[in-house]
Design an enzyme around this catalytic site. Structure first.
Site, short mmCIF file in Angstrom:
data_model
loop_
_atom_site.label_atom_id
_atom_site.label_comp_id
_atom_site.label_asym_id
_atom_site.label_seq_id
_atom_site.Cartn_x
_atom_site.Cartn_y
_atom_site.Cartn_z
N PRO A 144 0.79 -1.23 0.00
CA PRO A 144 0.00 0.00 0.00
C PRO A 144 0.83 1.29 0.00
CG PRO A 144 -0.12 -1.12 2.13
CD PRO A 144 0.54 -2.06 1.17
N ASN A 145 0.30 2.24 -0.74
CA ASN A 145 0.84 3.61 -0.87
C ASN A 145 2.07 3.69 -1.77
OD1 ASN A 145 -1.05 5.02 0.94
ND2 ASN A 145 -0.15 3.70 2.50
N ARG A 154 4.45 10.98 -2.73
CA ARG A 154 4.42 10.72 -1.29
C ARG A 154 5.80 10.96 -0.65
NH1 ARG A 154 4.72 4.57 0.98
NH2 ARG A 154 4.36 5.06 3.17
N TYR A 183 11.10 8.89 0.11
CA TYR A 183 10.95 7.85 -0.91
C TYR A 183 11.44 8.25 -2.30
CZ TYR A 183 8.14 5.71 2.76
OH TYR A 183 7.72 5.16 3.94
N ASN A 185 8.04 -5.71 -1.44
CA ASN A 185 8.01 -4.56 -0.53
C ASN A 185 6.60 -4.52 0.07
OD1 ASN A 185 7.96 -2.19 0.88
ND2 ASN A 185 9.04 -1.00 -0.69
N ALA A 212 3.48 -0.82 4.54
CA ALA A 212 3.02 -0.82 5.94
C ALA A 212 2.63 -2.23 6.42
CB ALA A 212 1.85 0.14 6.11
N HIS A 258 4.72 -4.41 8.95
CA HIS A 258 4.78 -4.24 10.40
C HIS A 258 3.65 -4.93 11.16
CE1 HIS A 258 7.85 -1.54 9.10
NE2 HIS A 258 6.99 -0.75 8.48
N ASP A 268 2.10 -15.03 6.45
CA ASP A 268 1.79 -16.45 6.23
C ASP A 268 1.85 -16.80 4.75
OD1 ASP A 268 1.51 -16.81 8.94
OD2 ASP A 268 -0.68 -16.98 8.91
N GLU A 315 12.69 -9.57 0.92
CA GLU A 315 11.95 -8.41 1.42
C GLU A 315 12.77 -7.16 1.10
OE1 GLU A 315 11.11 -8.56 5.63
OE2 GLU A 315 10.58 -6.43 5.69
N HIS A 322 12.93 -2.68 1.09
CA HIS A 322 12.39 -1.38 1.49
C HIS A 322 13.23 -0.29 0.85
CE1 HIS A 322 9.72 -3.23 4.38
NE2 HIS A 322 10.73 -4.01 4.71
N LEU A 323 12.54 0.76 0.43
CA LEU A 323 13.24 1.92 -0.13
C LEU A 323 14.02 2.64 0.97
CD1 LEU A 323 10.11 3.00 -2.08
CD2 LEU A 323 12.29 2.53 -3.20
N SER A 324 13.32 2.89 2.08
CA SER A 324 13.96 3.54 3.23
C SER A 324 14.57 2.46 4.12
CB SER A 324 12.91 4.36 4.00
OG SER A 324 11.95 3.48 4.60
N ARG A 345 13.89 4.66 11.44
CA ARG A 345 12.74 5.58 11.45
C ARG A 345 11.92 5.40 12.74
NH1 ARG A 345 9.81 4.97 5.91
NH2 ARG A 345 8.72 6.81 6.73
N ARG A 389 8.20 0.97 12.96
CA ARG A 389 8.74 0.39 11.71
C ARG A 389 9.91 -0.55 11.98
NH1 ARG A 389 6.25 3.61 7.73
NH2 ARG A 389 5.89 5.72 8.50
C1 DQA Z 1 8.56 1.03 3.19
C2 DQA Z 1 8.77 1.26 4.70
C3 DQA Z 1 7.48 1.03 5.45
O1 DQA Z 1 7.67 1.28 6.85
C4 DQA Z 1 6.41 1.99 4.96
O2 DQA Z 1 5.18 1.72 5.60
C5 DQA Z 1 6.25 2.00 3.48
C6 DQA Z 1 7.44 1.89 2.65
C7 DQA Z 1 9.83 1.35 2.38
O3 DQA Z 1 9.91 0.92 1.24
O4 DQA Z 1 10.72 2.07 2.87
O5 DQA Z 1 5.16 2.18 2.96
O6 DQA Z 1 8.25 -0.34 2.98
#
Ligand code: DQA
Length: 152
Positions: A10-11, A18, A23, A74, A77, A80, A87, A101, A103-105, A110, A114
């Protein structure tokens, strides 16, 4: 050619708009273009998808198992708190497929919520903190692992 589903939660469809200070200014379409190019350089058939919907993401993970596709994930959210995504991710790795797995950040640097990933324990490995390069490094790791496991 080995298949890799690059799945985004999501997002992440809002990349570029965003929180660009976290990001970056590039979009999901830019990520898709880069990932396809990296995949073709590595001999991987890459399919990049994004959803805001937990059940759709779970369905894509089931599809990866059934189609014998590796996964770069990725979970955004969902990382977490989603035991459903965890699963489903576990089904990928327990069926002998790779799941990285990404993550960009760097979530560990943070907010406290997270710091914990419910997905990490069932992933093959995790790459975080390198922006789009997190995905490139994950694809390189998949290609490297496939090379070593197919060598005699
Ligand atoms: C994220 C890090 C997550 O904590 C956050 O909720 C995201 C992006 C990242 O790619 O850094 O939506 O997965």
């Amino acid at each position: 050619m080995e298949r890799v589903l690059v799945l985004n939660g999501p997002n992440l469809g809002r990349l570029g708009v965003r929180e660009p200070e976290i990001y970056g200014s590039a979009s999901m379409a830019d990520l898709q273009e880069s990932a396809l190019a990296w995949g073709s350089g590595l001999g991987l058939a890459v399919d990049v998808r994004q959803t805001d919907d937990e059940s759709e993401l779970v369905g894509w993970l089931h599809e990866a198992v059934d189609a014998r596709a590796h996964v770069v994930l990725n979970p955004a959210a969902f990382t977490h708190y989603s035991y459903a995504v965890r699963d489903a991710a576990a089904q990928v790795t327990t069926s002998g497929l790779l799941l990285v797995e990404v993550h960009l950040s760097n979530p560990a640097a943070r907010e406290a919520f997270r710091a914990h990933s419910v997905v990490g324990a069932v992933a093959t490995g995790t790459v975080a903190g390198f922006g789009f390069d997190s995905y490139r490094l994950a694809l390189e790791a998949v290609a490297a692992r496939l090379r070593t496991t197919t060598q005699p």
